[in-house]
Design a protein around this motif. Structure first.
Motif, mmCIF file in Angstrom:
data_model
loop_
_atom_site.group_PDB
_atom_site.id
_atom_site.type_symbol
_atom_site.label_atom_id
_atom_site.label_comp_id
_atom_site.label_asym_id
_atom_site.label_seq_id
_atom_site.Cartn_x
_atom_site.Cartn_y
_atom_site.Cartn_z
ATOM 1 N N GLY A 72 -12.845 8.232 6.476
ATOM 2 C CA GLY A 72 -13.819 8.495 5.426
ATOM 3 C C GLY A 72 -13.387 7.904 4.104
ATOM 4 O O GLY A 72 -12.314 7.323 3.986
ATOM 5 N N GLY A 73 -14.226 8.054 3.094
ATOM 6 C CA GLY A 73 -13.892 7.514 1.786
ATOM 7 C C GLY A 73 -14.390 6.099 1.627
ATOM 8 O O GLY A 73 -15.101 5.561 2.482
ATOM 9 N N ALA A 74 -14.016 5.492 0.538
ATOM 10 C CA ALA A 74 -14.540 4.177 0.220
ATOM 11 C C ALA A 74 -13.661 3.510 -0.819
ATOM 12 O O ALA A 74 -12.741 4.119 -1.371
ATOM 13 C CB ALA A 74 -15.969 4.297 -0.307
ATOM 14 N N VAL A 75 -13.952 2.246 -1.058
ATOM 15 C CA VAL A 75 -13.353 1.492 -2.154
ATOM 16 C C VAL A 75 -14.464 1.199 -3.148
ATOM 17 O O VAL A 75 -15.465 0.564 -2.796
ATOM 18 C CB VAL A 75 -12.724 0.175 -1.655
ATOM 19 N N VAL A 76 -14.332 1.668 -4.359
ATOM 20 C CA VAL A 76 -15.348 1.463 -5.395
ATOM 21 C C VAL A 76 -14.831 0.406 -6.361
ATOM 22 O O VAL A 76 -13.782 0.581 -6.994
ATOM 23 C CB VAL A 76 -15.655 2.771 -6.149
ATOM 24 N N ALA A 121 -8.613 -8.158 -1.052
ATOM 25 C CA ALA A 121 -7.330 -7.972 -0.363
ATOM 26 C C ALA A 121 -6.844 -6.530 -0.503
ATOM 27 O O ALA A 121 -6.303 -5.949 0.451
ATOM 28 C CB ALA A 121 -6.289 -8.939 -0.922
ATOM 29 N N ALA A 122 -7.028 -5.946 -1.688
ATOM 30 C CA ALA A 122 -6.642 -4.546 -1.890
ATOM 31 C C ALA A 122 -7.503 -3.616 -1.046
ATOM 32 O O ALA A 122 -6.999 -2.641 -0.473
ATOM 33 C CB ALA A 122 -6.750 -4.183 -3.369
ATOM 34 N N ALA A 123 -8.805 -3.905 -0.982
ATOM 35 C CA ALA A 123 -9.699 -3.086 -0.171
ATOM 36 C C ALA A 123 -9.302 -3.150 1.305
ATOM 37 O O ALA A 123 -9.310 -2.138 2.013
ATOM 38 C CB ALA A 123 -11.141 -3.548 -0.352
ATOM 39 N N HIS A 124 -8.946 -4.334 1.772
ATOM 40 C CA HIS A 124 -8.520 -4.490 3.158
ATOM 41 C C HIS A 124 -7.221 -3.722 3.408
ATOM 42 O O HIS A 124 -7.070 -3.045 4.432
ATOM 43 C CB HIS A 124 -8.332 -5.979 3.472
ATOM 44 N N ALA A 125 -6.272 -3.807 2.462
ATOM 45 C CA ALA A 125 -5.006 -3.085 2.607
ATOM 46 C C ALA A 125 -5.233 -1.583 2.625
ATOM 47 O O ALA A 125 -4.569 -0.845 3.371
ATOM 48 C CB ALA A 125 -4.059 -3.467 1.471
ATOM 49 N N TRP A 126 -6.163 -1.119 1.800
ATOM 50 C CA TRP A 126 -6.498 0.304 1.766
ATOM 51 C C TRP A 126 -7.024 0.761 3.120
ATOM 52 O O TRP A 126 -6.595 1.770 3.670
ATOM 53 C CB TRP A 126 -7.534 0.549 0.678
ATOM 54 N N ARG A 127 -7.945 -0.008 3.674
ATOM 55 C CA ARG A 127 -8.520 0.348 4.978
ATOM 56 C C ARG A 127 -7.445 0.322 6.070
ATOM 57 O O ARG A 127 -7.358 1.238 6.889
ATOM 58 C CB ARG A 127 -9.661 -0.598 5.331
ATOM 59 N N GLU A 128 -6.618 -0.712 6.058
ATOM 60 C CA GLU A 128 -5.586 -0.835 7.079
ATOM 61 C C GLU A 128 -4.546 0.284 6.966
ATOM 62 O O GLU A 128 -3.949 0.682 7.970
ATOM 63 C CB GLU A 128 -4.895 -2.197 6.951
ATOM 64 N N PRO A 130 0.779 -1.252 0.000
ATOM 65 C CA PRO A 130 0.000 0.000 0.000
ATOM 66 C C PRO A 130 0.809 1.301 0.000
ATOM 67 O O PRO A 130 0.226 2.379 0.154
ATOM 68 C CB PRO A 130 -0.789 -0.116 1.308
ATOM 69 N N ALA A 131 2.128 1.236 -0.145
ATOM 70 C CA ALA A 131 2.956 2.446 -0.034
ATOM 71 C C ALA A 131 2.552 3.533 -1.031
ATOM 72 O O ALA A 131 2.688 4.729 -0.742
ATOM 73 C CB ALA A 131 4.427 2.087 -0.218
ATOM 74 N N ARG A 132 2.038 3.146 -2.198
ATOM 75 C CA ARG A 132 1.705 4.136 -3.233
ATOM 76 C C ARG A 132 0.261 4.635 -3.147
ATOM 77 O O ARG A 132 -0.144 5.501 -3.941
ATOM 78 C CB ARG A 132 1.931 3.530 -4.623
ATOM 79 N N PHE A 133 -0.519 4.124 -2.224
ATOM 80 C CA PHE A 133 -1.914 4.538 -2.132
ATOM 81 C C PHE A 133 -2.032 6.041 -1.932
ATOM 82 O O PHE A 133 -1.249 6.667 -1.207
ATOM 83 C CB PHE A 133 -2.608 3.848 -0.961
ATOM 84 N N ARG A 134 -3.039 6.630 -2.565
ATOM 85 C CA ARG A 134 -3.407 8.034 -2.398
ATOM 86 C C ARG A 134 -4.856 8.150 -2.825
ATOM 87 O O ARG A 134 -5.407 7.247 -3.481
ATOM 88 C CB ARG A 134 -2.540 8.936 -3.284
ATOM 89 N N ASP A 135 -5.488 9.235 -2.463
ATOM 90 C CA ASP A 135 -6.869 9.464 -2.873
ATOM 91 C C ASP A 135 -6.962 9.409 -4.399
ATOM 92 O O ASP A 135 -6.193 10.072 -5.105
ATOM 93 C CB ASP A 135 -7.328 10.836 -2.362
ATOM 94 N N ALA A 175 -7.154 8.240 3.451
ATOM 95 C CA ALA A 175 -8.455 8.879 3.260
ATOM 96 C C ALA A 175 -8.750 9.019 1.775
ATOM 97 O O ALA A 175 -7.847 9.040 0.944
ATOM 98 C CB ALA A 175 -8.470 10.244 3.934
ATOM 99 N N GLY A 176 -10.019 9.106 1.441
ATOM 100 C CA GLY A 176 -10.406 9.284 0.048
ATOM 101 C C GLY A 176 -10.907 7.995 -0.556
ATOM 102 O O GLY A 176 -11.375 7.094 0.148
ATOM 103 N N THR A 177 -10.785 7.883 -1.860
ATOM 104 C CA THR A 177 -11.388 6.777 -2.601
ATOM 105 C C THR A 177 -10.345 5.983 -3.372
ATOM 106 O O THR A 177 -9.490 6.545 -4.049
ATOM 107 C CB THR A 177 -12.439 7.316 -3.596
ATOM 108 N N LEU A 178 -10.417 4.675 -3.227
ATOM 109 C CA LEU A 178 -9.666 3.736 -4.060
ATOM 110 C C LEU A 178 -10.616 3.175 -5.097
ATOM 111 O O LEU A 178 -11.724 2.742 -4.756
ATOM 112 C CB LEU A 178 -9.100 2.598 -3.215
ATOM 113 N N ARG A 179 -10.203 3.162 -6.354
ATOM 114 C CA ARG A 179 -11.028 2.586 -7.416
ATOM 115 C C ARG A 179 -10.379 1.308 -7.940
ATOM 116 O O ARG A 179 -9.162 1.269 -8.148
ATOM 117 C CB ARG A 179 -11.225 3.582 -8.567
#
Length: 241
Positions: free
Chosen positions: A129-133, A64-71, A42-47, A75-79
């Motif tokens: 906040g935010g979500a995984v779409v 698994a990606a959604a779980h990593a995003w939450r962990e 998840p090092a590269r994650f960003r809104d 903040a913001g949205t992962l698509r």
């Protein structure tokens, strides 16, 4: 719908391709090693980060990606946009994802939406906040990907093996992957086949063969070379910011 059998009562096997959806006994560990680790996540994650995937299958990689995003607390949205020609029945998806209680909240939300016929759903994001779409585009990726208006920041290349499912590894389709990649986009795949690496190189990616997961000797990862792949402007919907 995909027709399945079950190996040892736990691993779904595709009747069409004669191959299991999971390539290791620790399938979640494999997903994290190959697709998340292979893309430096998840090092590269960003809104607004956008993952695209060839081969949705059980939905394990997406969950698994959604779980990593939450962990990660981002903040913001992962698509996540996935292309799948043989969608799995909801009850089979639920059975395939059942072994991982840590993923249960995301898996439950995905399966519920899937059972209702939705191919676009929202999973919980970080507490801030935010979500995984997640959106799954059904059909032959050779036809659907060229029509997709998005640009991916990371690719999960997870079709069945090139020997069983050569259509999902064709040079023309890999070129479409590059054309629908944002600047600096990465890819990762469990496959280290020479033809796959050649197609990725020809499409404009750097290609690195690295250690695979568990008993698999190698996997492949890489990054889009600046100036390669991106042609024109992406459409508004699904595009990375």
């Amino acid at each position: 719908m995909a027709e399945l059998s079950w190996r040892d009562g736990a691993t779904p096997v595709s009747a069409a391709f004669g191959e299991g959806y999971f390539g290791a006994s620790d399938s979640l560990g494999e997903a994290r090693h190959v697709f998340l680790g292979g893309n430096d996540l998840p090092a590269r994650f960003r809104d607004g980060f956008h993952i695209a995937e060839l081969g949705f299958g059980t939905g394990l990689n997406a969950v698994a990606a959604a779980h990593a995003w939450r962990e990660s607390g981002t903040a913001g949205t992962l698509r996540i946009t996935s292309f799948e020609a043989w969608p799995m029945a909801a009850e089979d998806m639920a059975r395939a994802l059942a072994p991982w209680p840590d993923l249960e909240p995301h898996a439950r939300a995905l399966v519920a939406a899937w059972a209702a016929g939705a191919r676009r759903c929202e999973l919980p994001g970080a507490d801030a906040g935010g979500a995984v779409v997640i959106e799954v585009i059904e059909g032959d990726a050779r036809l659907t990907l060229p029509r997709w208006p998005g640009r991916a920041d990371a690719w999960f290349l997870d079709g069945f093996s090139p020997a069983r499912n050569p259509e999902l590894w064709e040079p023309g389709l890999i070129a479409e992957v590059a054309a629908r990649s944002a600047p600096g986009a990465t890819f990762a795949t469990y496959s280290a086949a020479g033809a796959v690496r050649s197609a990725l190189t020809a499409a404009g990616f750097t290609v690195e063969r690295v250690r695979g997961f568990a008993n698999k000797k190698h996997m492949t990862r890489g990054r889009l070379i600046p100036g390669s792949g991106v042609t024109g402007e992406p459409g508004v919907e699904g595009a990375s910011p």
